[in-house]
Design an enzyme around this catalytic site. Structure first.
Site, PDB file in Angstrom:
ATOM      1  N   SER A 265      -6.717  91.073  33.045  1.00 45.13           N
ATOM      2  CA  SER A 265      -7.566  90.261  33.903  1.00 45.13           C
ATOM      3  C   SER A 265      -6.735  89.443  34.883  1.00 45.13           C
ATOM      4  CB  SER A 265      -8.456  89.350  33.065  1.00 45.13           C
ATOM      5  OG  SER A 265      -7.642  88.490  32.329  1.00 45.13           O
ATOM      6  N   LYS A 266      -7.399  89.027  35.932  1.00 46.83           N
ATOM      7  CA  LYS A 266      -6.726  88.251  36.978  1.00 46.83           C
ATOM      8  C   LYS A 266      -6.695  86.780  36.604  1.00 46.83           C
ATOM      9  CE  LYS A 266      -6.228  91.209  40.628  1.00 46.83           C
ATOM     10  NZ  LYS A 266      -5.018  91.930  40.303  1.00 46.83           N
ATOM     11  N   ARG A 267      -7.595  86.407  35.701  1.00 51.94           N
ATOM     12  CA  ARG A 267      -7.660  85.000  35.301  1.00 51.94           C
ATOM     13  C   ARG A 267      -7.410  84.869  33.822  1.00 51.94           C
ATOM     14  NH1 ARG A 267     -12.178  84.853  38.528  1.00 51.94           N
ATOM     15  NH2 ARG A 267     -11.481  84.629  40.675  1.00 51.94           N
TER      16      ARG A 267
END
Ligand code: GLU
Length: 508
Positions: A265-267
């Protein structure tokens, strides 16, 4: 060793690049791409180029650049060409090279290999919607402007009409290229659309700028994220149209979430026990991963030396790195493995070094920790720490005059009541007051002897002492802890423990 591409325009050394777009803070996946390129360069004695692909003005984030530089420096990845160091192929910011992209776009138009397209975004969206509704095999630009008469098109541009420049892809046949990791890849040209090279604002797209710069900067090998693989056939055509030899190319394996199910995930995401799992490089730093552990760990996200060796020094990794052993299969990012490896690296540090690395974490947690004491307590916690952000929680009680409130019941060992615990702690106090010097060695035998005299197990005696001086049941080894705390503070805390027990006794 891989052969250098045979072309006169290439320098006589391997040159690889890391070309991040400064559109946000650096993700650990980007750091992995950088690392593989850097390792390749250092293994071959080649050059590692850092190029800033800052042509997307809408997504530009001013703080991203310093974050990129700091992230690379954190892992000890130096660059031979790029921002702050220069090099013979600059400038290294694409925003300073716009005239070059324009020049090659013009050249391609002149050659008839590219064309002006005047279609509005609304028209393009409509075309796409229709294609999707009809479930067409080909979804993309319908080449409406491809066959406009070139002079007329140039005239319209001259008159100020908005246009983009598109590459003319061959309409039939196949495009084939060799991926160093994946082998031969072939696509039908009929499935590819005509890539935009130059946008209507005069800025190049990634494709044009990246290809032009890789060529002009003498890049010999491209190792980039797998997400770009679908653009490779069109880049092959672009190189051909420009009459340039394409560098060797490899697409690195995707980094997956720990579950191995989706792309990482990017976060930040919650992991086991509710802990937030870092994904940005700066969050890994803040969590107290050592750069040397991160370096070792990241090298193994998609590459392996022999399928089983995990712990390797930086020099060993450089020496052993090879594209042949990069696995094309997606690689899961295993935080447990990283924590374990970080613990191994922490245990391998000299006390002074570990103390220095712990200091900022203790300060950040608001503890008035002095370096001298931290050096003394390193042996007590070194074995227990997997990340430096655990340090404050392990040693906070060393740096307070009085312990925060704790549950007095913790002072009562198993199979005992408050009165029994009081008696034990009271006797222990006498020993703690007398023992001299107040150091590990006389303390341990003296307290062991006391347990024997009182006919209790050592654990039953040590537990109330531990709780009284640390305020918790799980803490670093007792005698070393007592020594570092010093007699005065220990006696004060024992007294306060005794008081708590007395209150408990009265309410029992
Ligand atoms: N600017 C691109 C990115 O940040 C570079 C990709 C590449 O060619 O390596 O993803």
């Amino acid at each position: 060793m891989t052969q250098l591409p045979e072309t006169n325009s290439q320098p006589n050394t391997f040159r690889v690049r890391f070309p991040p777009s400064p559109t946000g803070l650096m993700h650990v996946g980007g750091l992995r791409s950088a690392l593989f390129n850097w390792l390749f360069a250092r293994h071959h004695g080649g050059d590692f180029i850092l190029r800033i692909e800052d042509t997307d003005r809408r997504r530009y984030e001013p703080e991203a650049l310093s974050d990129i530089l700091e992230s690379l420096r954190w892992l000890g990845m130096d660059w031979d060409d790029g921002p702050e160091v220069g090099g013979g192929y600059g400038p290294y910011f694409q925003s300073e090279r716009l005239d070059l992209y324009q020049k090659y776009a013009d050249e391609l138009i002149e050659k008839g290999a590219a064309y002006y397209c005047f279609c509005s975004p609304e028209r393009l969206a409509r075309v796409r919607e229709e294609q999707q509704r009809r479930k067409d095999e080909f979804v993309g630009y319908d080449r409406f402007c491809r066959d406009l008469e070139p002079h007329q098109a140039a005239q319209r541009v001259g008159d100020g009409e908005t246009a983009v420049v598109r590459l003319k892809m061959p309409l039939d046949g196949q495009t084939t290229f060799q991926d160093l990791i994946r082998g031969e890849i072939s696509v039908e040209n009929s499935t590819q659309d005509d890539l935009v090279l130059l946008k209507s604002d005069g800025y190049p797209t990634y494709h044009l700028a990246n290809v032009v710069d890789d060529h002009l900067m003498g890049v010999t090998h491209i190792m980039r994220a797998e997400e770009w693989i679908s653009t490779a056939p069109r880049h092959v055509q672009l190189y051909q149209a420009l009459g340039w030899q394409m560098p060797a190319i490899a697409h690195l394996p995707v980094v997956l979430d720990p579950s191995g199910k989706g792309k990482m995930s990017k976060r930040k995401k919650k992991g086991a026990g509710g802990r937030e799992l870092p994904v940005l490089v700066q969050d890994f730093r803040a969590a107290g991963y050592l750069p040397e552990a991160m370096f070792n760990f990241l090298a193994l996200v998609g590459w392996s030396y022999d399928g089983h060796t995990e712990l390797m020094t930086r020099e060993e990794i450089i020496e052993r790195f090879s594209v042949k052993h990069i696995n094309p299969a997606p690689a899961a990012f295993n935080y447990d493995k990283l924590d374990h490896m970080n613990g191994v690296y922490i245990r391998g540090l000299e006390a002074e070094d570990l103390a220095d690395r712990m200091m900022p974490f203790l300060e950040e947690a608001g503890l008035a920790a002095d370096r001298e004491t931290v050096v003394r307590l390193v042996p007590l916690v070194q074995e227990r720490m997997k990340r430096l952000d655990e340090a404050p929680g392990l040693v906070d009680f060393f740096f307070v005059e009085e312990l925060p409130d704790y549950d007095p019941k913790l002072l009562i060992p198993k199979k005992m009541d408050a009165a029994g615990a009081y008696a034990l702690l009271d006797e222990a106090r006498a020993v703690l007051e007398d023992v001299s010097p107040f150091a590990h060695d006389p303390l341990e035998p003296a307290l062991r002897e006391l347990a024997e005299t009182m006919g209790v197990k050592v654990g039953q005696l040590f537990s109330p002492i531990r709780v009284a001086v640390c305020g918790r049941t799980v803490a670093p080894p007792l005698f070393g802890t007592l020594e570092v705390l010093g007699r005065e503070r220990v006696l004060k805390r024992v007294d306060s423990g005794l008081e708590k027990l007395k209150t408990l006794e009265q309410t029992e």
